[in-house]
Design a protein around this motif. Structure first.
Motif, PDB file in Angstrom:
ATOM      1  N   VAL A  62       0.846  -1.200   0.000  1.00 53.01           N
ATOM      2  CA  VAL A  62       0.000   0.000   0.000  1.00 53.01           C
ATOM      3  C   VAL A  62       0.881   1.250   0.000  1.00 53.01           C
ATOM      4  N   LEU A  63       1.905   1.249   0.826  1.00 53.11           N
ATOM      5  CA  LEU A  63       2.826   2.386   0.866  1.00 53.11           C
ATOM      6  C   LEU A  63       3.512   2.589  -0.478  1.00 53.11           C
ATOM      7  N   GLY A  64       3.914   1.487  -1.100  1.00 47.73           N
ATOM      8  CA  GLY A  64       4.546   1.596  -2.412  1.00 47.73           C
ATOM      9  C   GLY A  64       3.611   2.209  -3.433  1.00 47.73           C
ATOM     10  N   GLU A  65       2.345   1.846  -3.394  1.00 44.94           N
ATOM     11  CA  GLU A  65       1.369   2.405  -4.315  1.00 44.94           C
ATOM     12  C   GLU A  65       1.181   3.896  -4.071  1.00 44.94           C
ATOM     13  N   ILE A  66       1.113   4.292  -2.815  1.00 41.36           N
ATOM     14  CA  ILE A  66       0.969   5.711  -2.476  1.00 41.36           C
ATOM     15  C   ILE A  66       2.169   6.499  -2.993  1.00 41.36           C
ATOM     16  N   GLY A  67       3.348   5.905  -2.869  1.00 42.80           N
ATOM     17  CA  GLY A  67       4.556   6.591  -3.295  1.00 42.80           C
ATOM     18  C   GLY A  67       4.626   6.852  -4.788  1.00 42.80           C
ATOM     19  N   THR A  68       3.832   6.116  -5.589  1.00 41.70           N
ATOM     20  CA  THR A  68       3.856   6.314  -7.033  1.00 41.70           C
ATOM     21  C   THR A  68       2.837   7.344  -7.507  1.00 41.70           C
TER      22      THR A  68
ATOM     23  N   PRO B 188       0.019  16.795  -5.888  1.00 40.77           N
ATOM     24  CA  PRO B 188      -0.273  18.149  -6.359  1.00 40.77           C
ATOM     25  C   PRO B 188       0.597  19.158  -5.614  1.00 40.77           C
ATOM     26  N   ILE B 189       1.390  19.921  -6.335  1.00 45.68           N
ATOM     27  CA  ILE B 189       2.286  20.892  -5.721  1.00 45.68           C
ATOM     28  C   ILE B 189       1.768  22.301  -6.020  1.00 45.68           C
TER      29      ILE B 189
ATOM     30  N   ARG C  64      10.506  15.718  -0.530  1.00 42.86           N
ATOM     31  CA  ARG C  64      11.376  16.230  -1.601  1.00 42.86           C
ATOM     32  C   ARG C  64      10.554  16.882  -2.716  1.00 42.86           C
ATOM     33  N   LEU C  65       9.466  16.228  -3.098  1.00 48.07           N
ATOM     34  CA  LEU C  65       8.628  16.778  -4.163  1.00 48.07           C
ATOM     35  C   LEU C  65       7.998  18.101  -3.750  1.00 48.07           C
ATOM     36  N   ALA C  66       7.389  18.110  -2.574  1.00 49.80           N
ATOM     37  CA  ALA C  66       6.747  19.336  -2.100  1.00 49.80           C
ATOM     38  C   ALA C  66       7.779  20.411  -1.781  1.00 49.80           C
ATOM     39  N   GLY C  67       9.014  20.006  -1.556  1.00 54.15           N
ATOM     40  CA  GLY C  67      10.081  20.964  -1.265  1.00 54.15           C
ATOM     41  C   GLY C  67      10.324  21.944  -2.395  1.00 54.15           C
ATOM     42  N   ARG C  68       9.801  21.632  -3.572  1.00 53.03           N
ATOM     43  CA  ARG C  68       9.934  22.565  -4.686  1.00 53.03           C
ATOM     44  C   ARG C  68       9.279  23.902  -4.350  1.00 53.03           C
ATOM     45  N   ILE C  69       8.252  23.872  -3.513  1.00 54.40           N
ATOM     46  CA  ILE C  69       7.609  25.107  -3.046  1.00 54.40           C
ATOM     47  C   ILE C  69       8.646  26.020  -2.402  1.00 54.40           C
TER      48      ILE C  69
ATOM     49  N   ALA D 130      14.631  22.710   2.291  1.00 50.66           N
ATOM     50  CA  ALA D 130      13.269  22.621   1.774  1.00 50.66           C
ATOM     51  C   ALA D 130      12.484  21.480   2.412  1.00 50.66           C
ATOM     52  N   ALA D 131      13.101  20.301   2.516  1.00 52.05           N
ATOM     53  CA  ALA D 131      12.395  19.157   3.085  1.00 52.05           C
ATOM     54  C   ALA D 131      12.020  19.410   4.546  1.00 52.05           C
ATOM     55  N   ALA D 132      12.878  20.129   5.275  1.00 49.51           N
ATOM     56  CA  ALA D 132      12.593  20.415   6.674  1.00 49.51           C
ATOM     57  C   ALA D 132      11.391  21.349   6.816  1.00 49.51           C
ATOM     58  N   VAL D 133      11.272  22.306   5.914  1.00 51.66           N
ATOM     59  CA  VAL D 133      10.120  23.210   5.949  1.00 51.66           C
ATOM     60  C   VAL D 133       8.836  22.426   5.696  1.00 51.66           C
ATOM     61  N   ILE D 134       8.857  21.560   4.702  1.00 56.41           N
ATOM     62  CA  ILE D 134       7.662  20.767   4.386  1.00 56.41           C
ATOM     63  C   ILE D 134       7.319  19.825   5.533  1.00 56.41           C
TER      64      ILE D 134
END
Length: 209
Positions: free
Chosen positions: A70-76, A80-81, A137-142, A158-162
């Motif tokens: 289930v976690l693997g599926e969520i990770g794919t 939305p950023i 990491r993905l949301a860190g683009r913000i 960035a990752a720490a802020v998210i």
């Protein structure tokens, strides 16, 4: 990631196998929502999904193996950023997305199940860590965009802020056992924003060259 986690998240074929997997993972989420992690059994998942019990044991081995998948599926899934042009508004939009997700009983139960499985299974713990690290990491683009615009000090983590945006939700869910709502989203986003502006997530060497 451990070998167990890799084996659970091997290439996902299409056709009947993919339909079987989808039915099983949907059944896992349904069982977590109804009975929690303590009530998650291979037998109940087999009954709900219509997949033979022997197939479940052969492919997933145990309840922790189901959680890993289930976690693997969520990770794919695509994350939305937000991109509003403002760090404050981006963080607020991100927090609202998190609140909307965990206001749903199914996903609240999933969070609880993920943490419980991680305590018992190194593979589940590795998968959980990987999923959250990847999402951060993905949301860190913000945050990276905000630094590029000059809203934040250079070198802001960035990752720490998210992670700071998300942390209050998990405290509310797992420690306080309370409900998430828009007020929590607003507070989490505002606190992370203020801390980022203050340089709390910037290494001292970057702050004071």
């Amino acid at each position: 990631m451990s070998d167990d986690a890799r084996s659970e998240r091997a290439a996902r074929p299409g056709g009947r196998t993919a339909r079987t997997r989808a039915a099983v993972l949907d059944a896992v989420l349904g069982e977590l929502e109804e009975a929690g992690y303590g009530g998650l059994t291979m037998e109940r998942v087999a009954e709900r999904s219509g997949v033979h019990l022997a197939t479940l044991y052969r492919r997933w081995r145990n309840a922790e193996g189901l959680i890993v998948d289930v976690l693997g599926e969520i990770g794919t899934r695509e994350v939305p950023i937000p991109d509003t042009g403002s760090l404050k508004d981006d963080l607020r939009a991100l927090a609202s997305e998190i609140a909307g997700l965990y206001a749903r009983p199914r996903y609240r139960a999933l969070v609880e199940g993920m943490v419980a499985a991680a305590v018992r299974s190194p593979a589940a713990a590795a998968a959980l860590s990987e999923v959250f690290a990847g999402r951060n990491r993905l949301a860190g683009r913000i945050v990276e965009r905000a630094a590029e615009r000059g809203e934040l000090p250079p070198g802001t983590d960035a990752a720490a802020v998210i992670a700071a945006v998300g942390a209050p939700f998990y405290y509310r869910l797992l420690i306080q056992r309370g409900q998430v709502d828009d007020a929590l989203a607003a507070t989490a986003a505002a606190a992370a924003h203020a801390a980022a502006l203050s340089g709390a997530f910037t290494p001292p060497a970057v702050q004071d060259p």
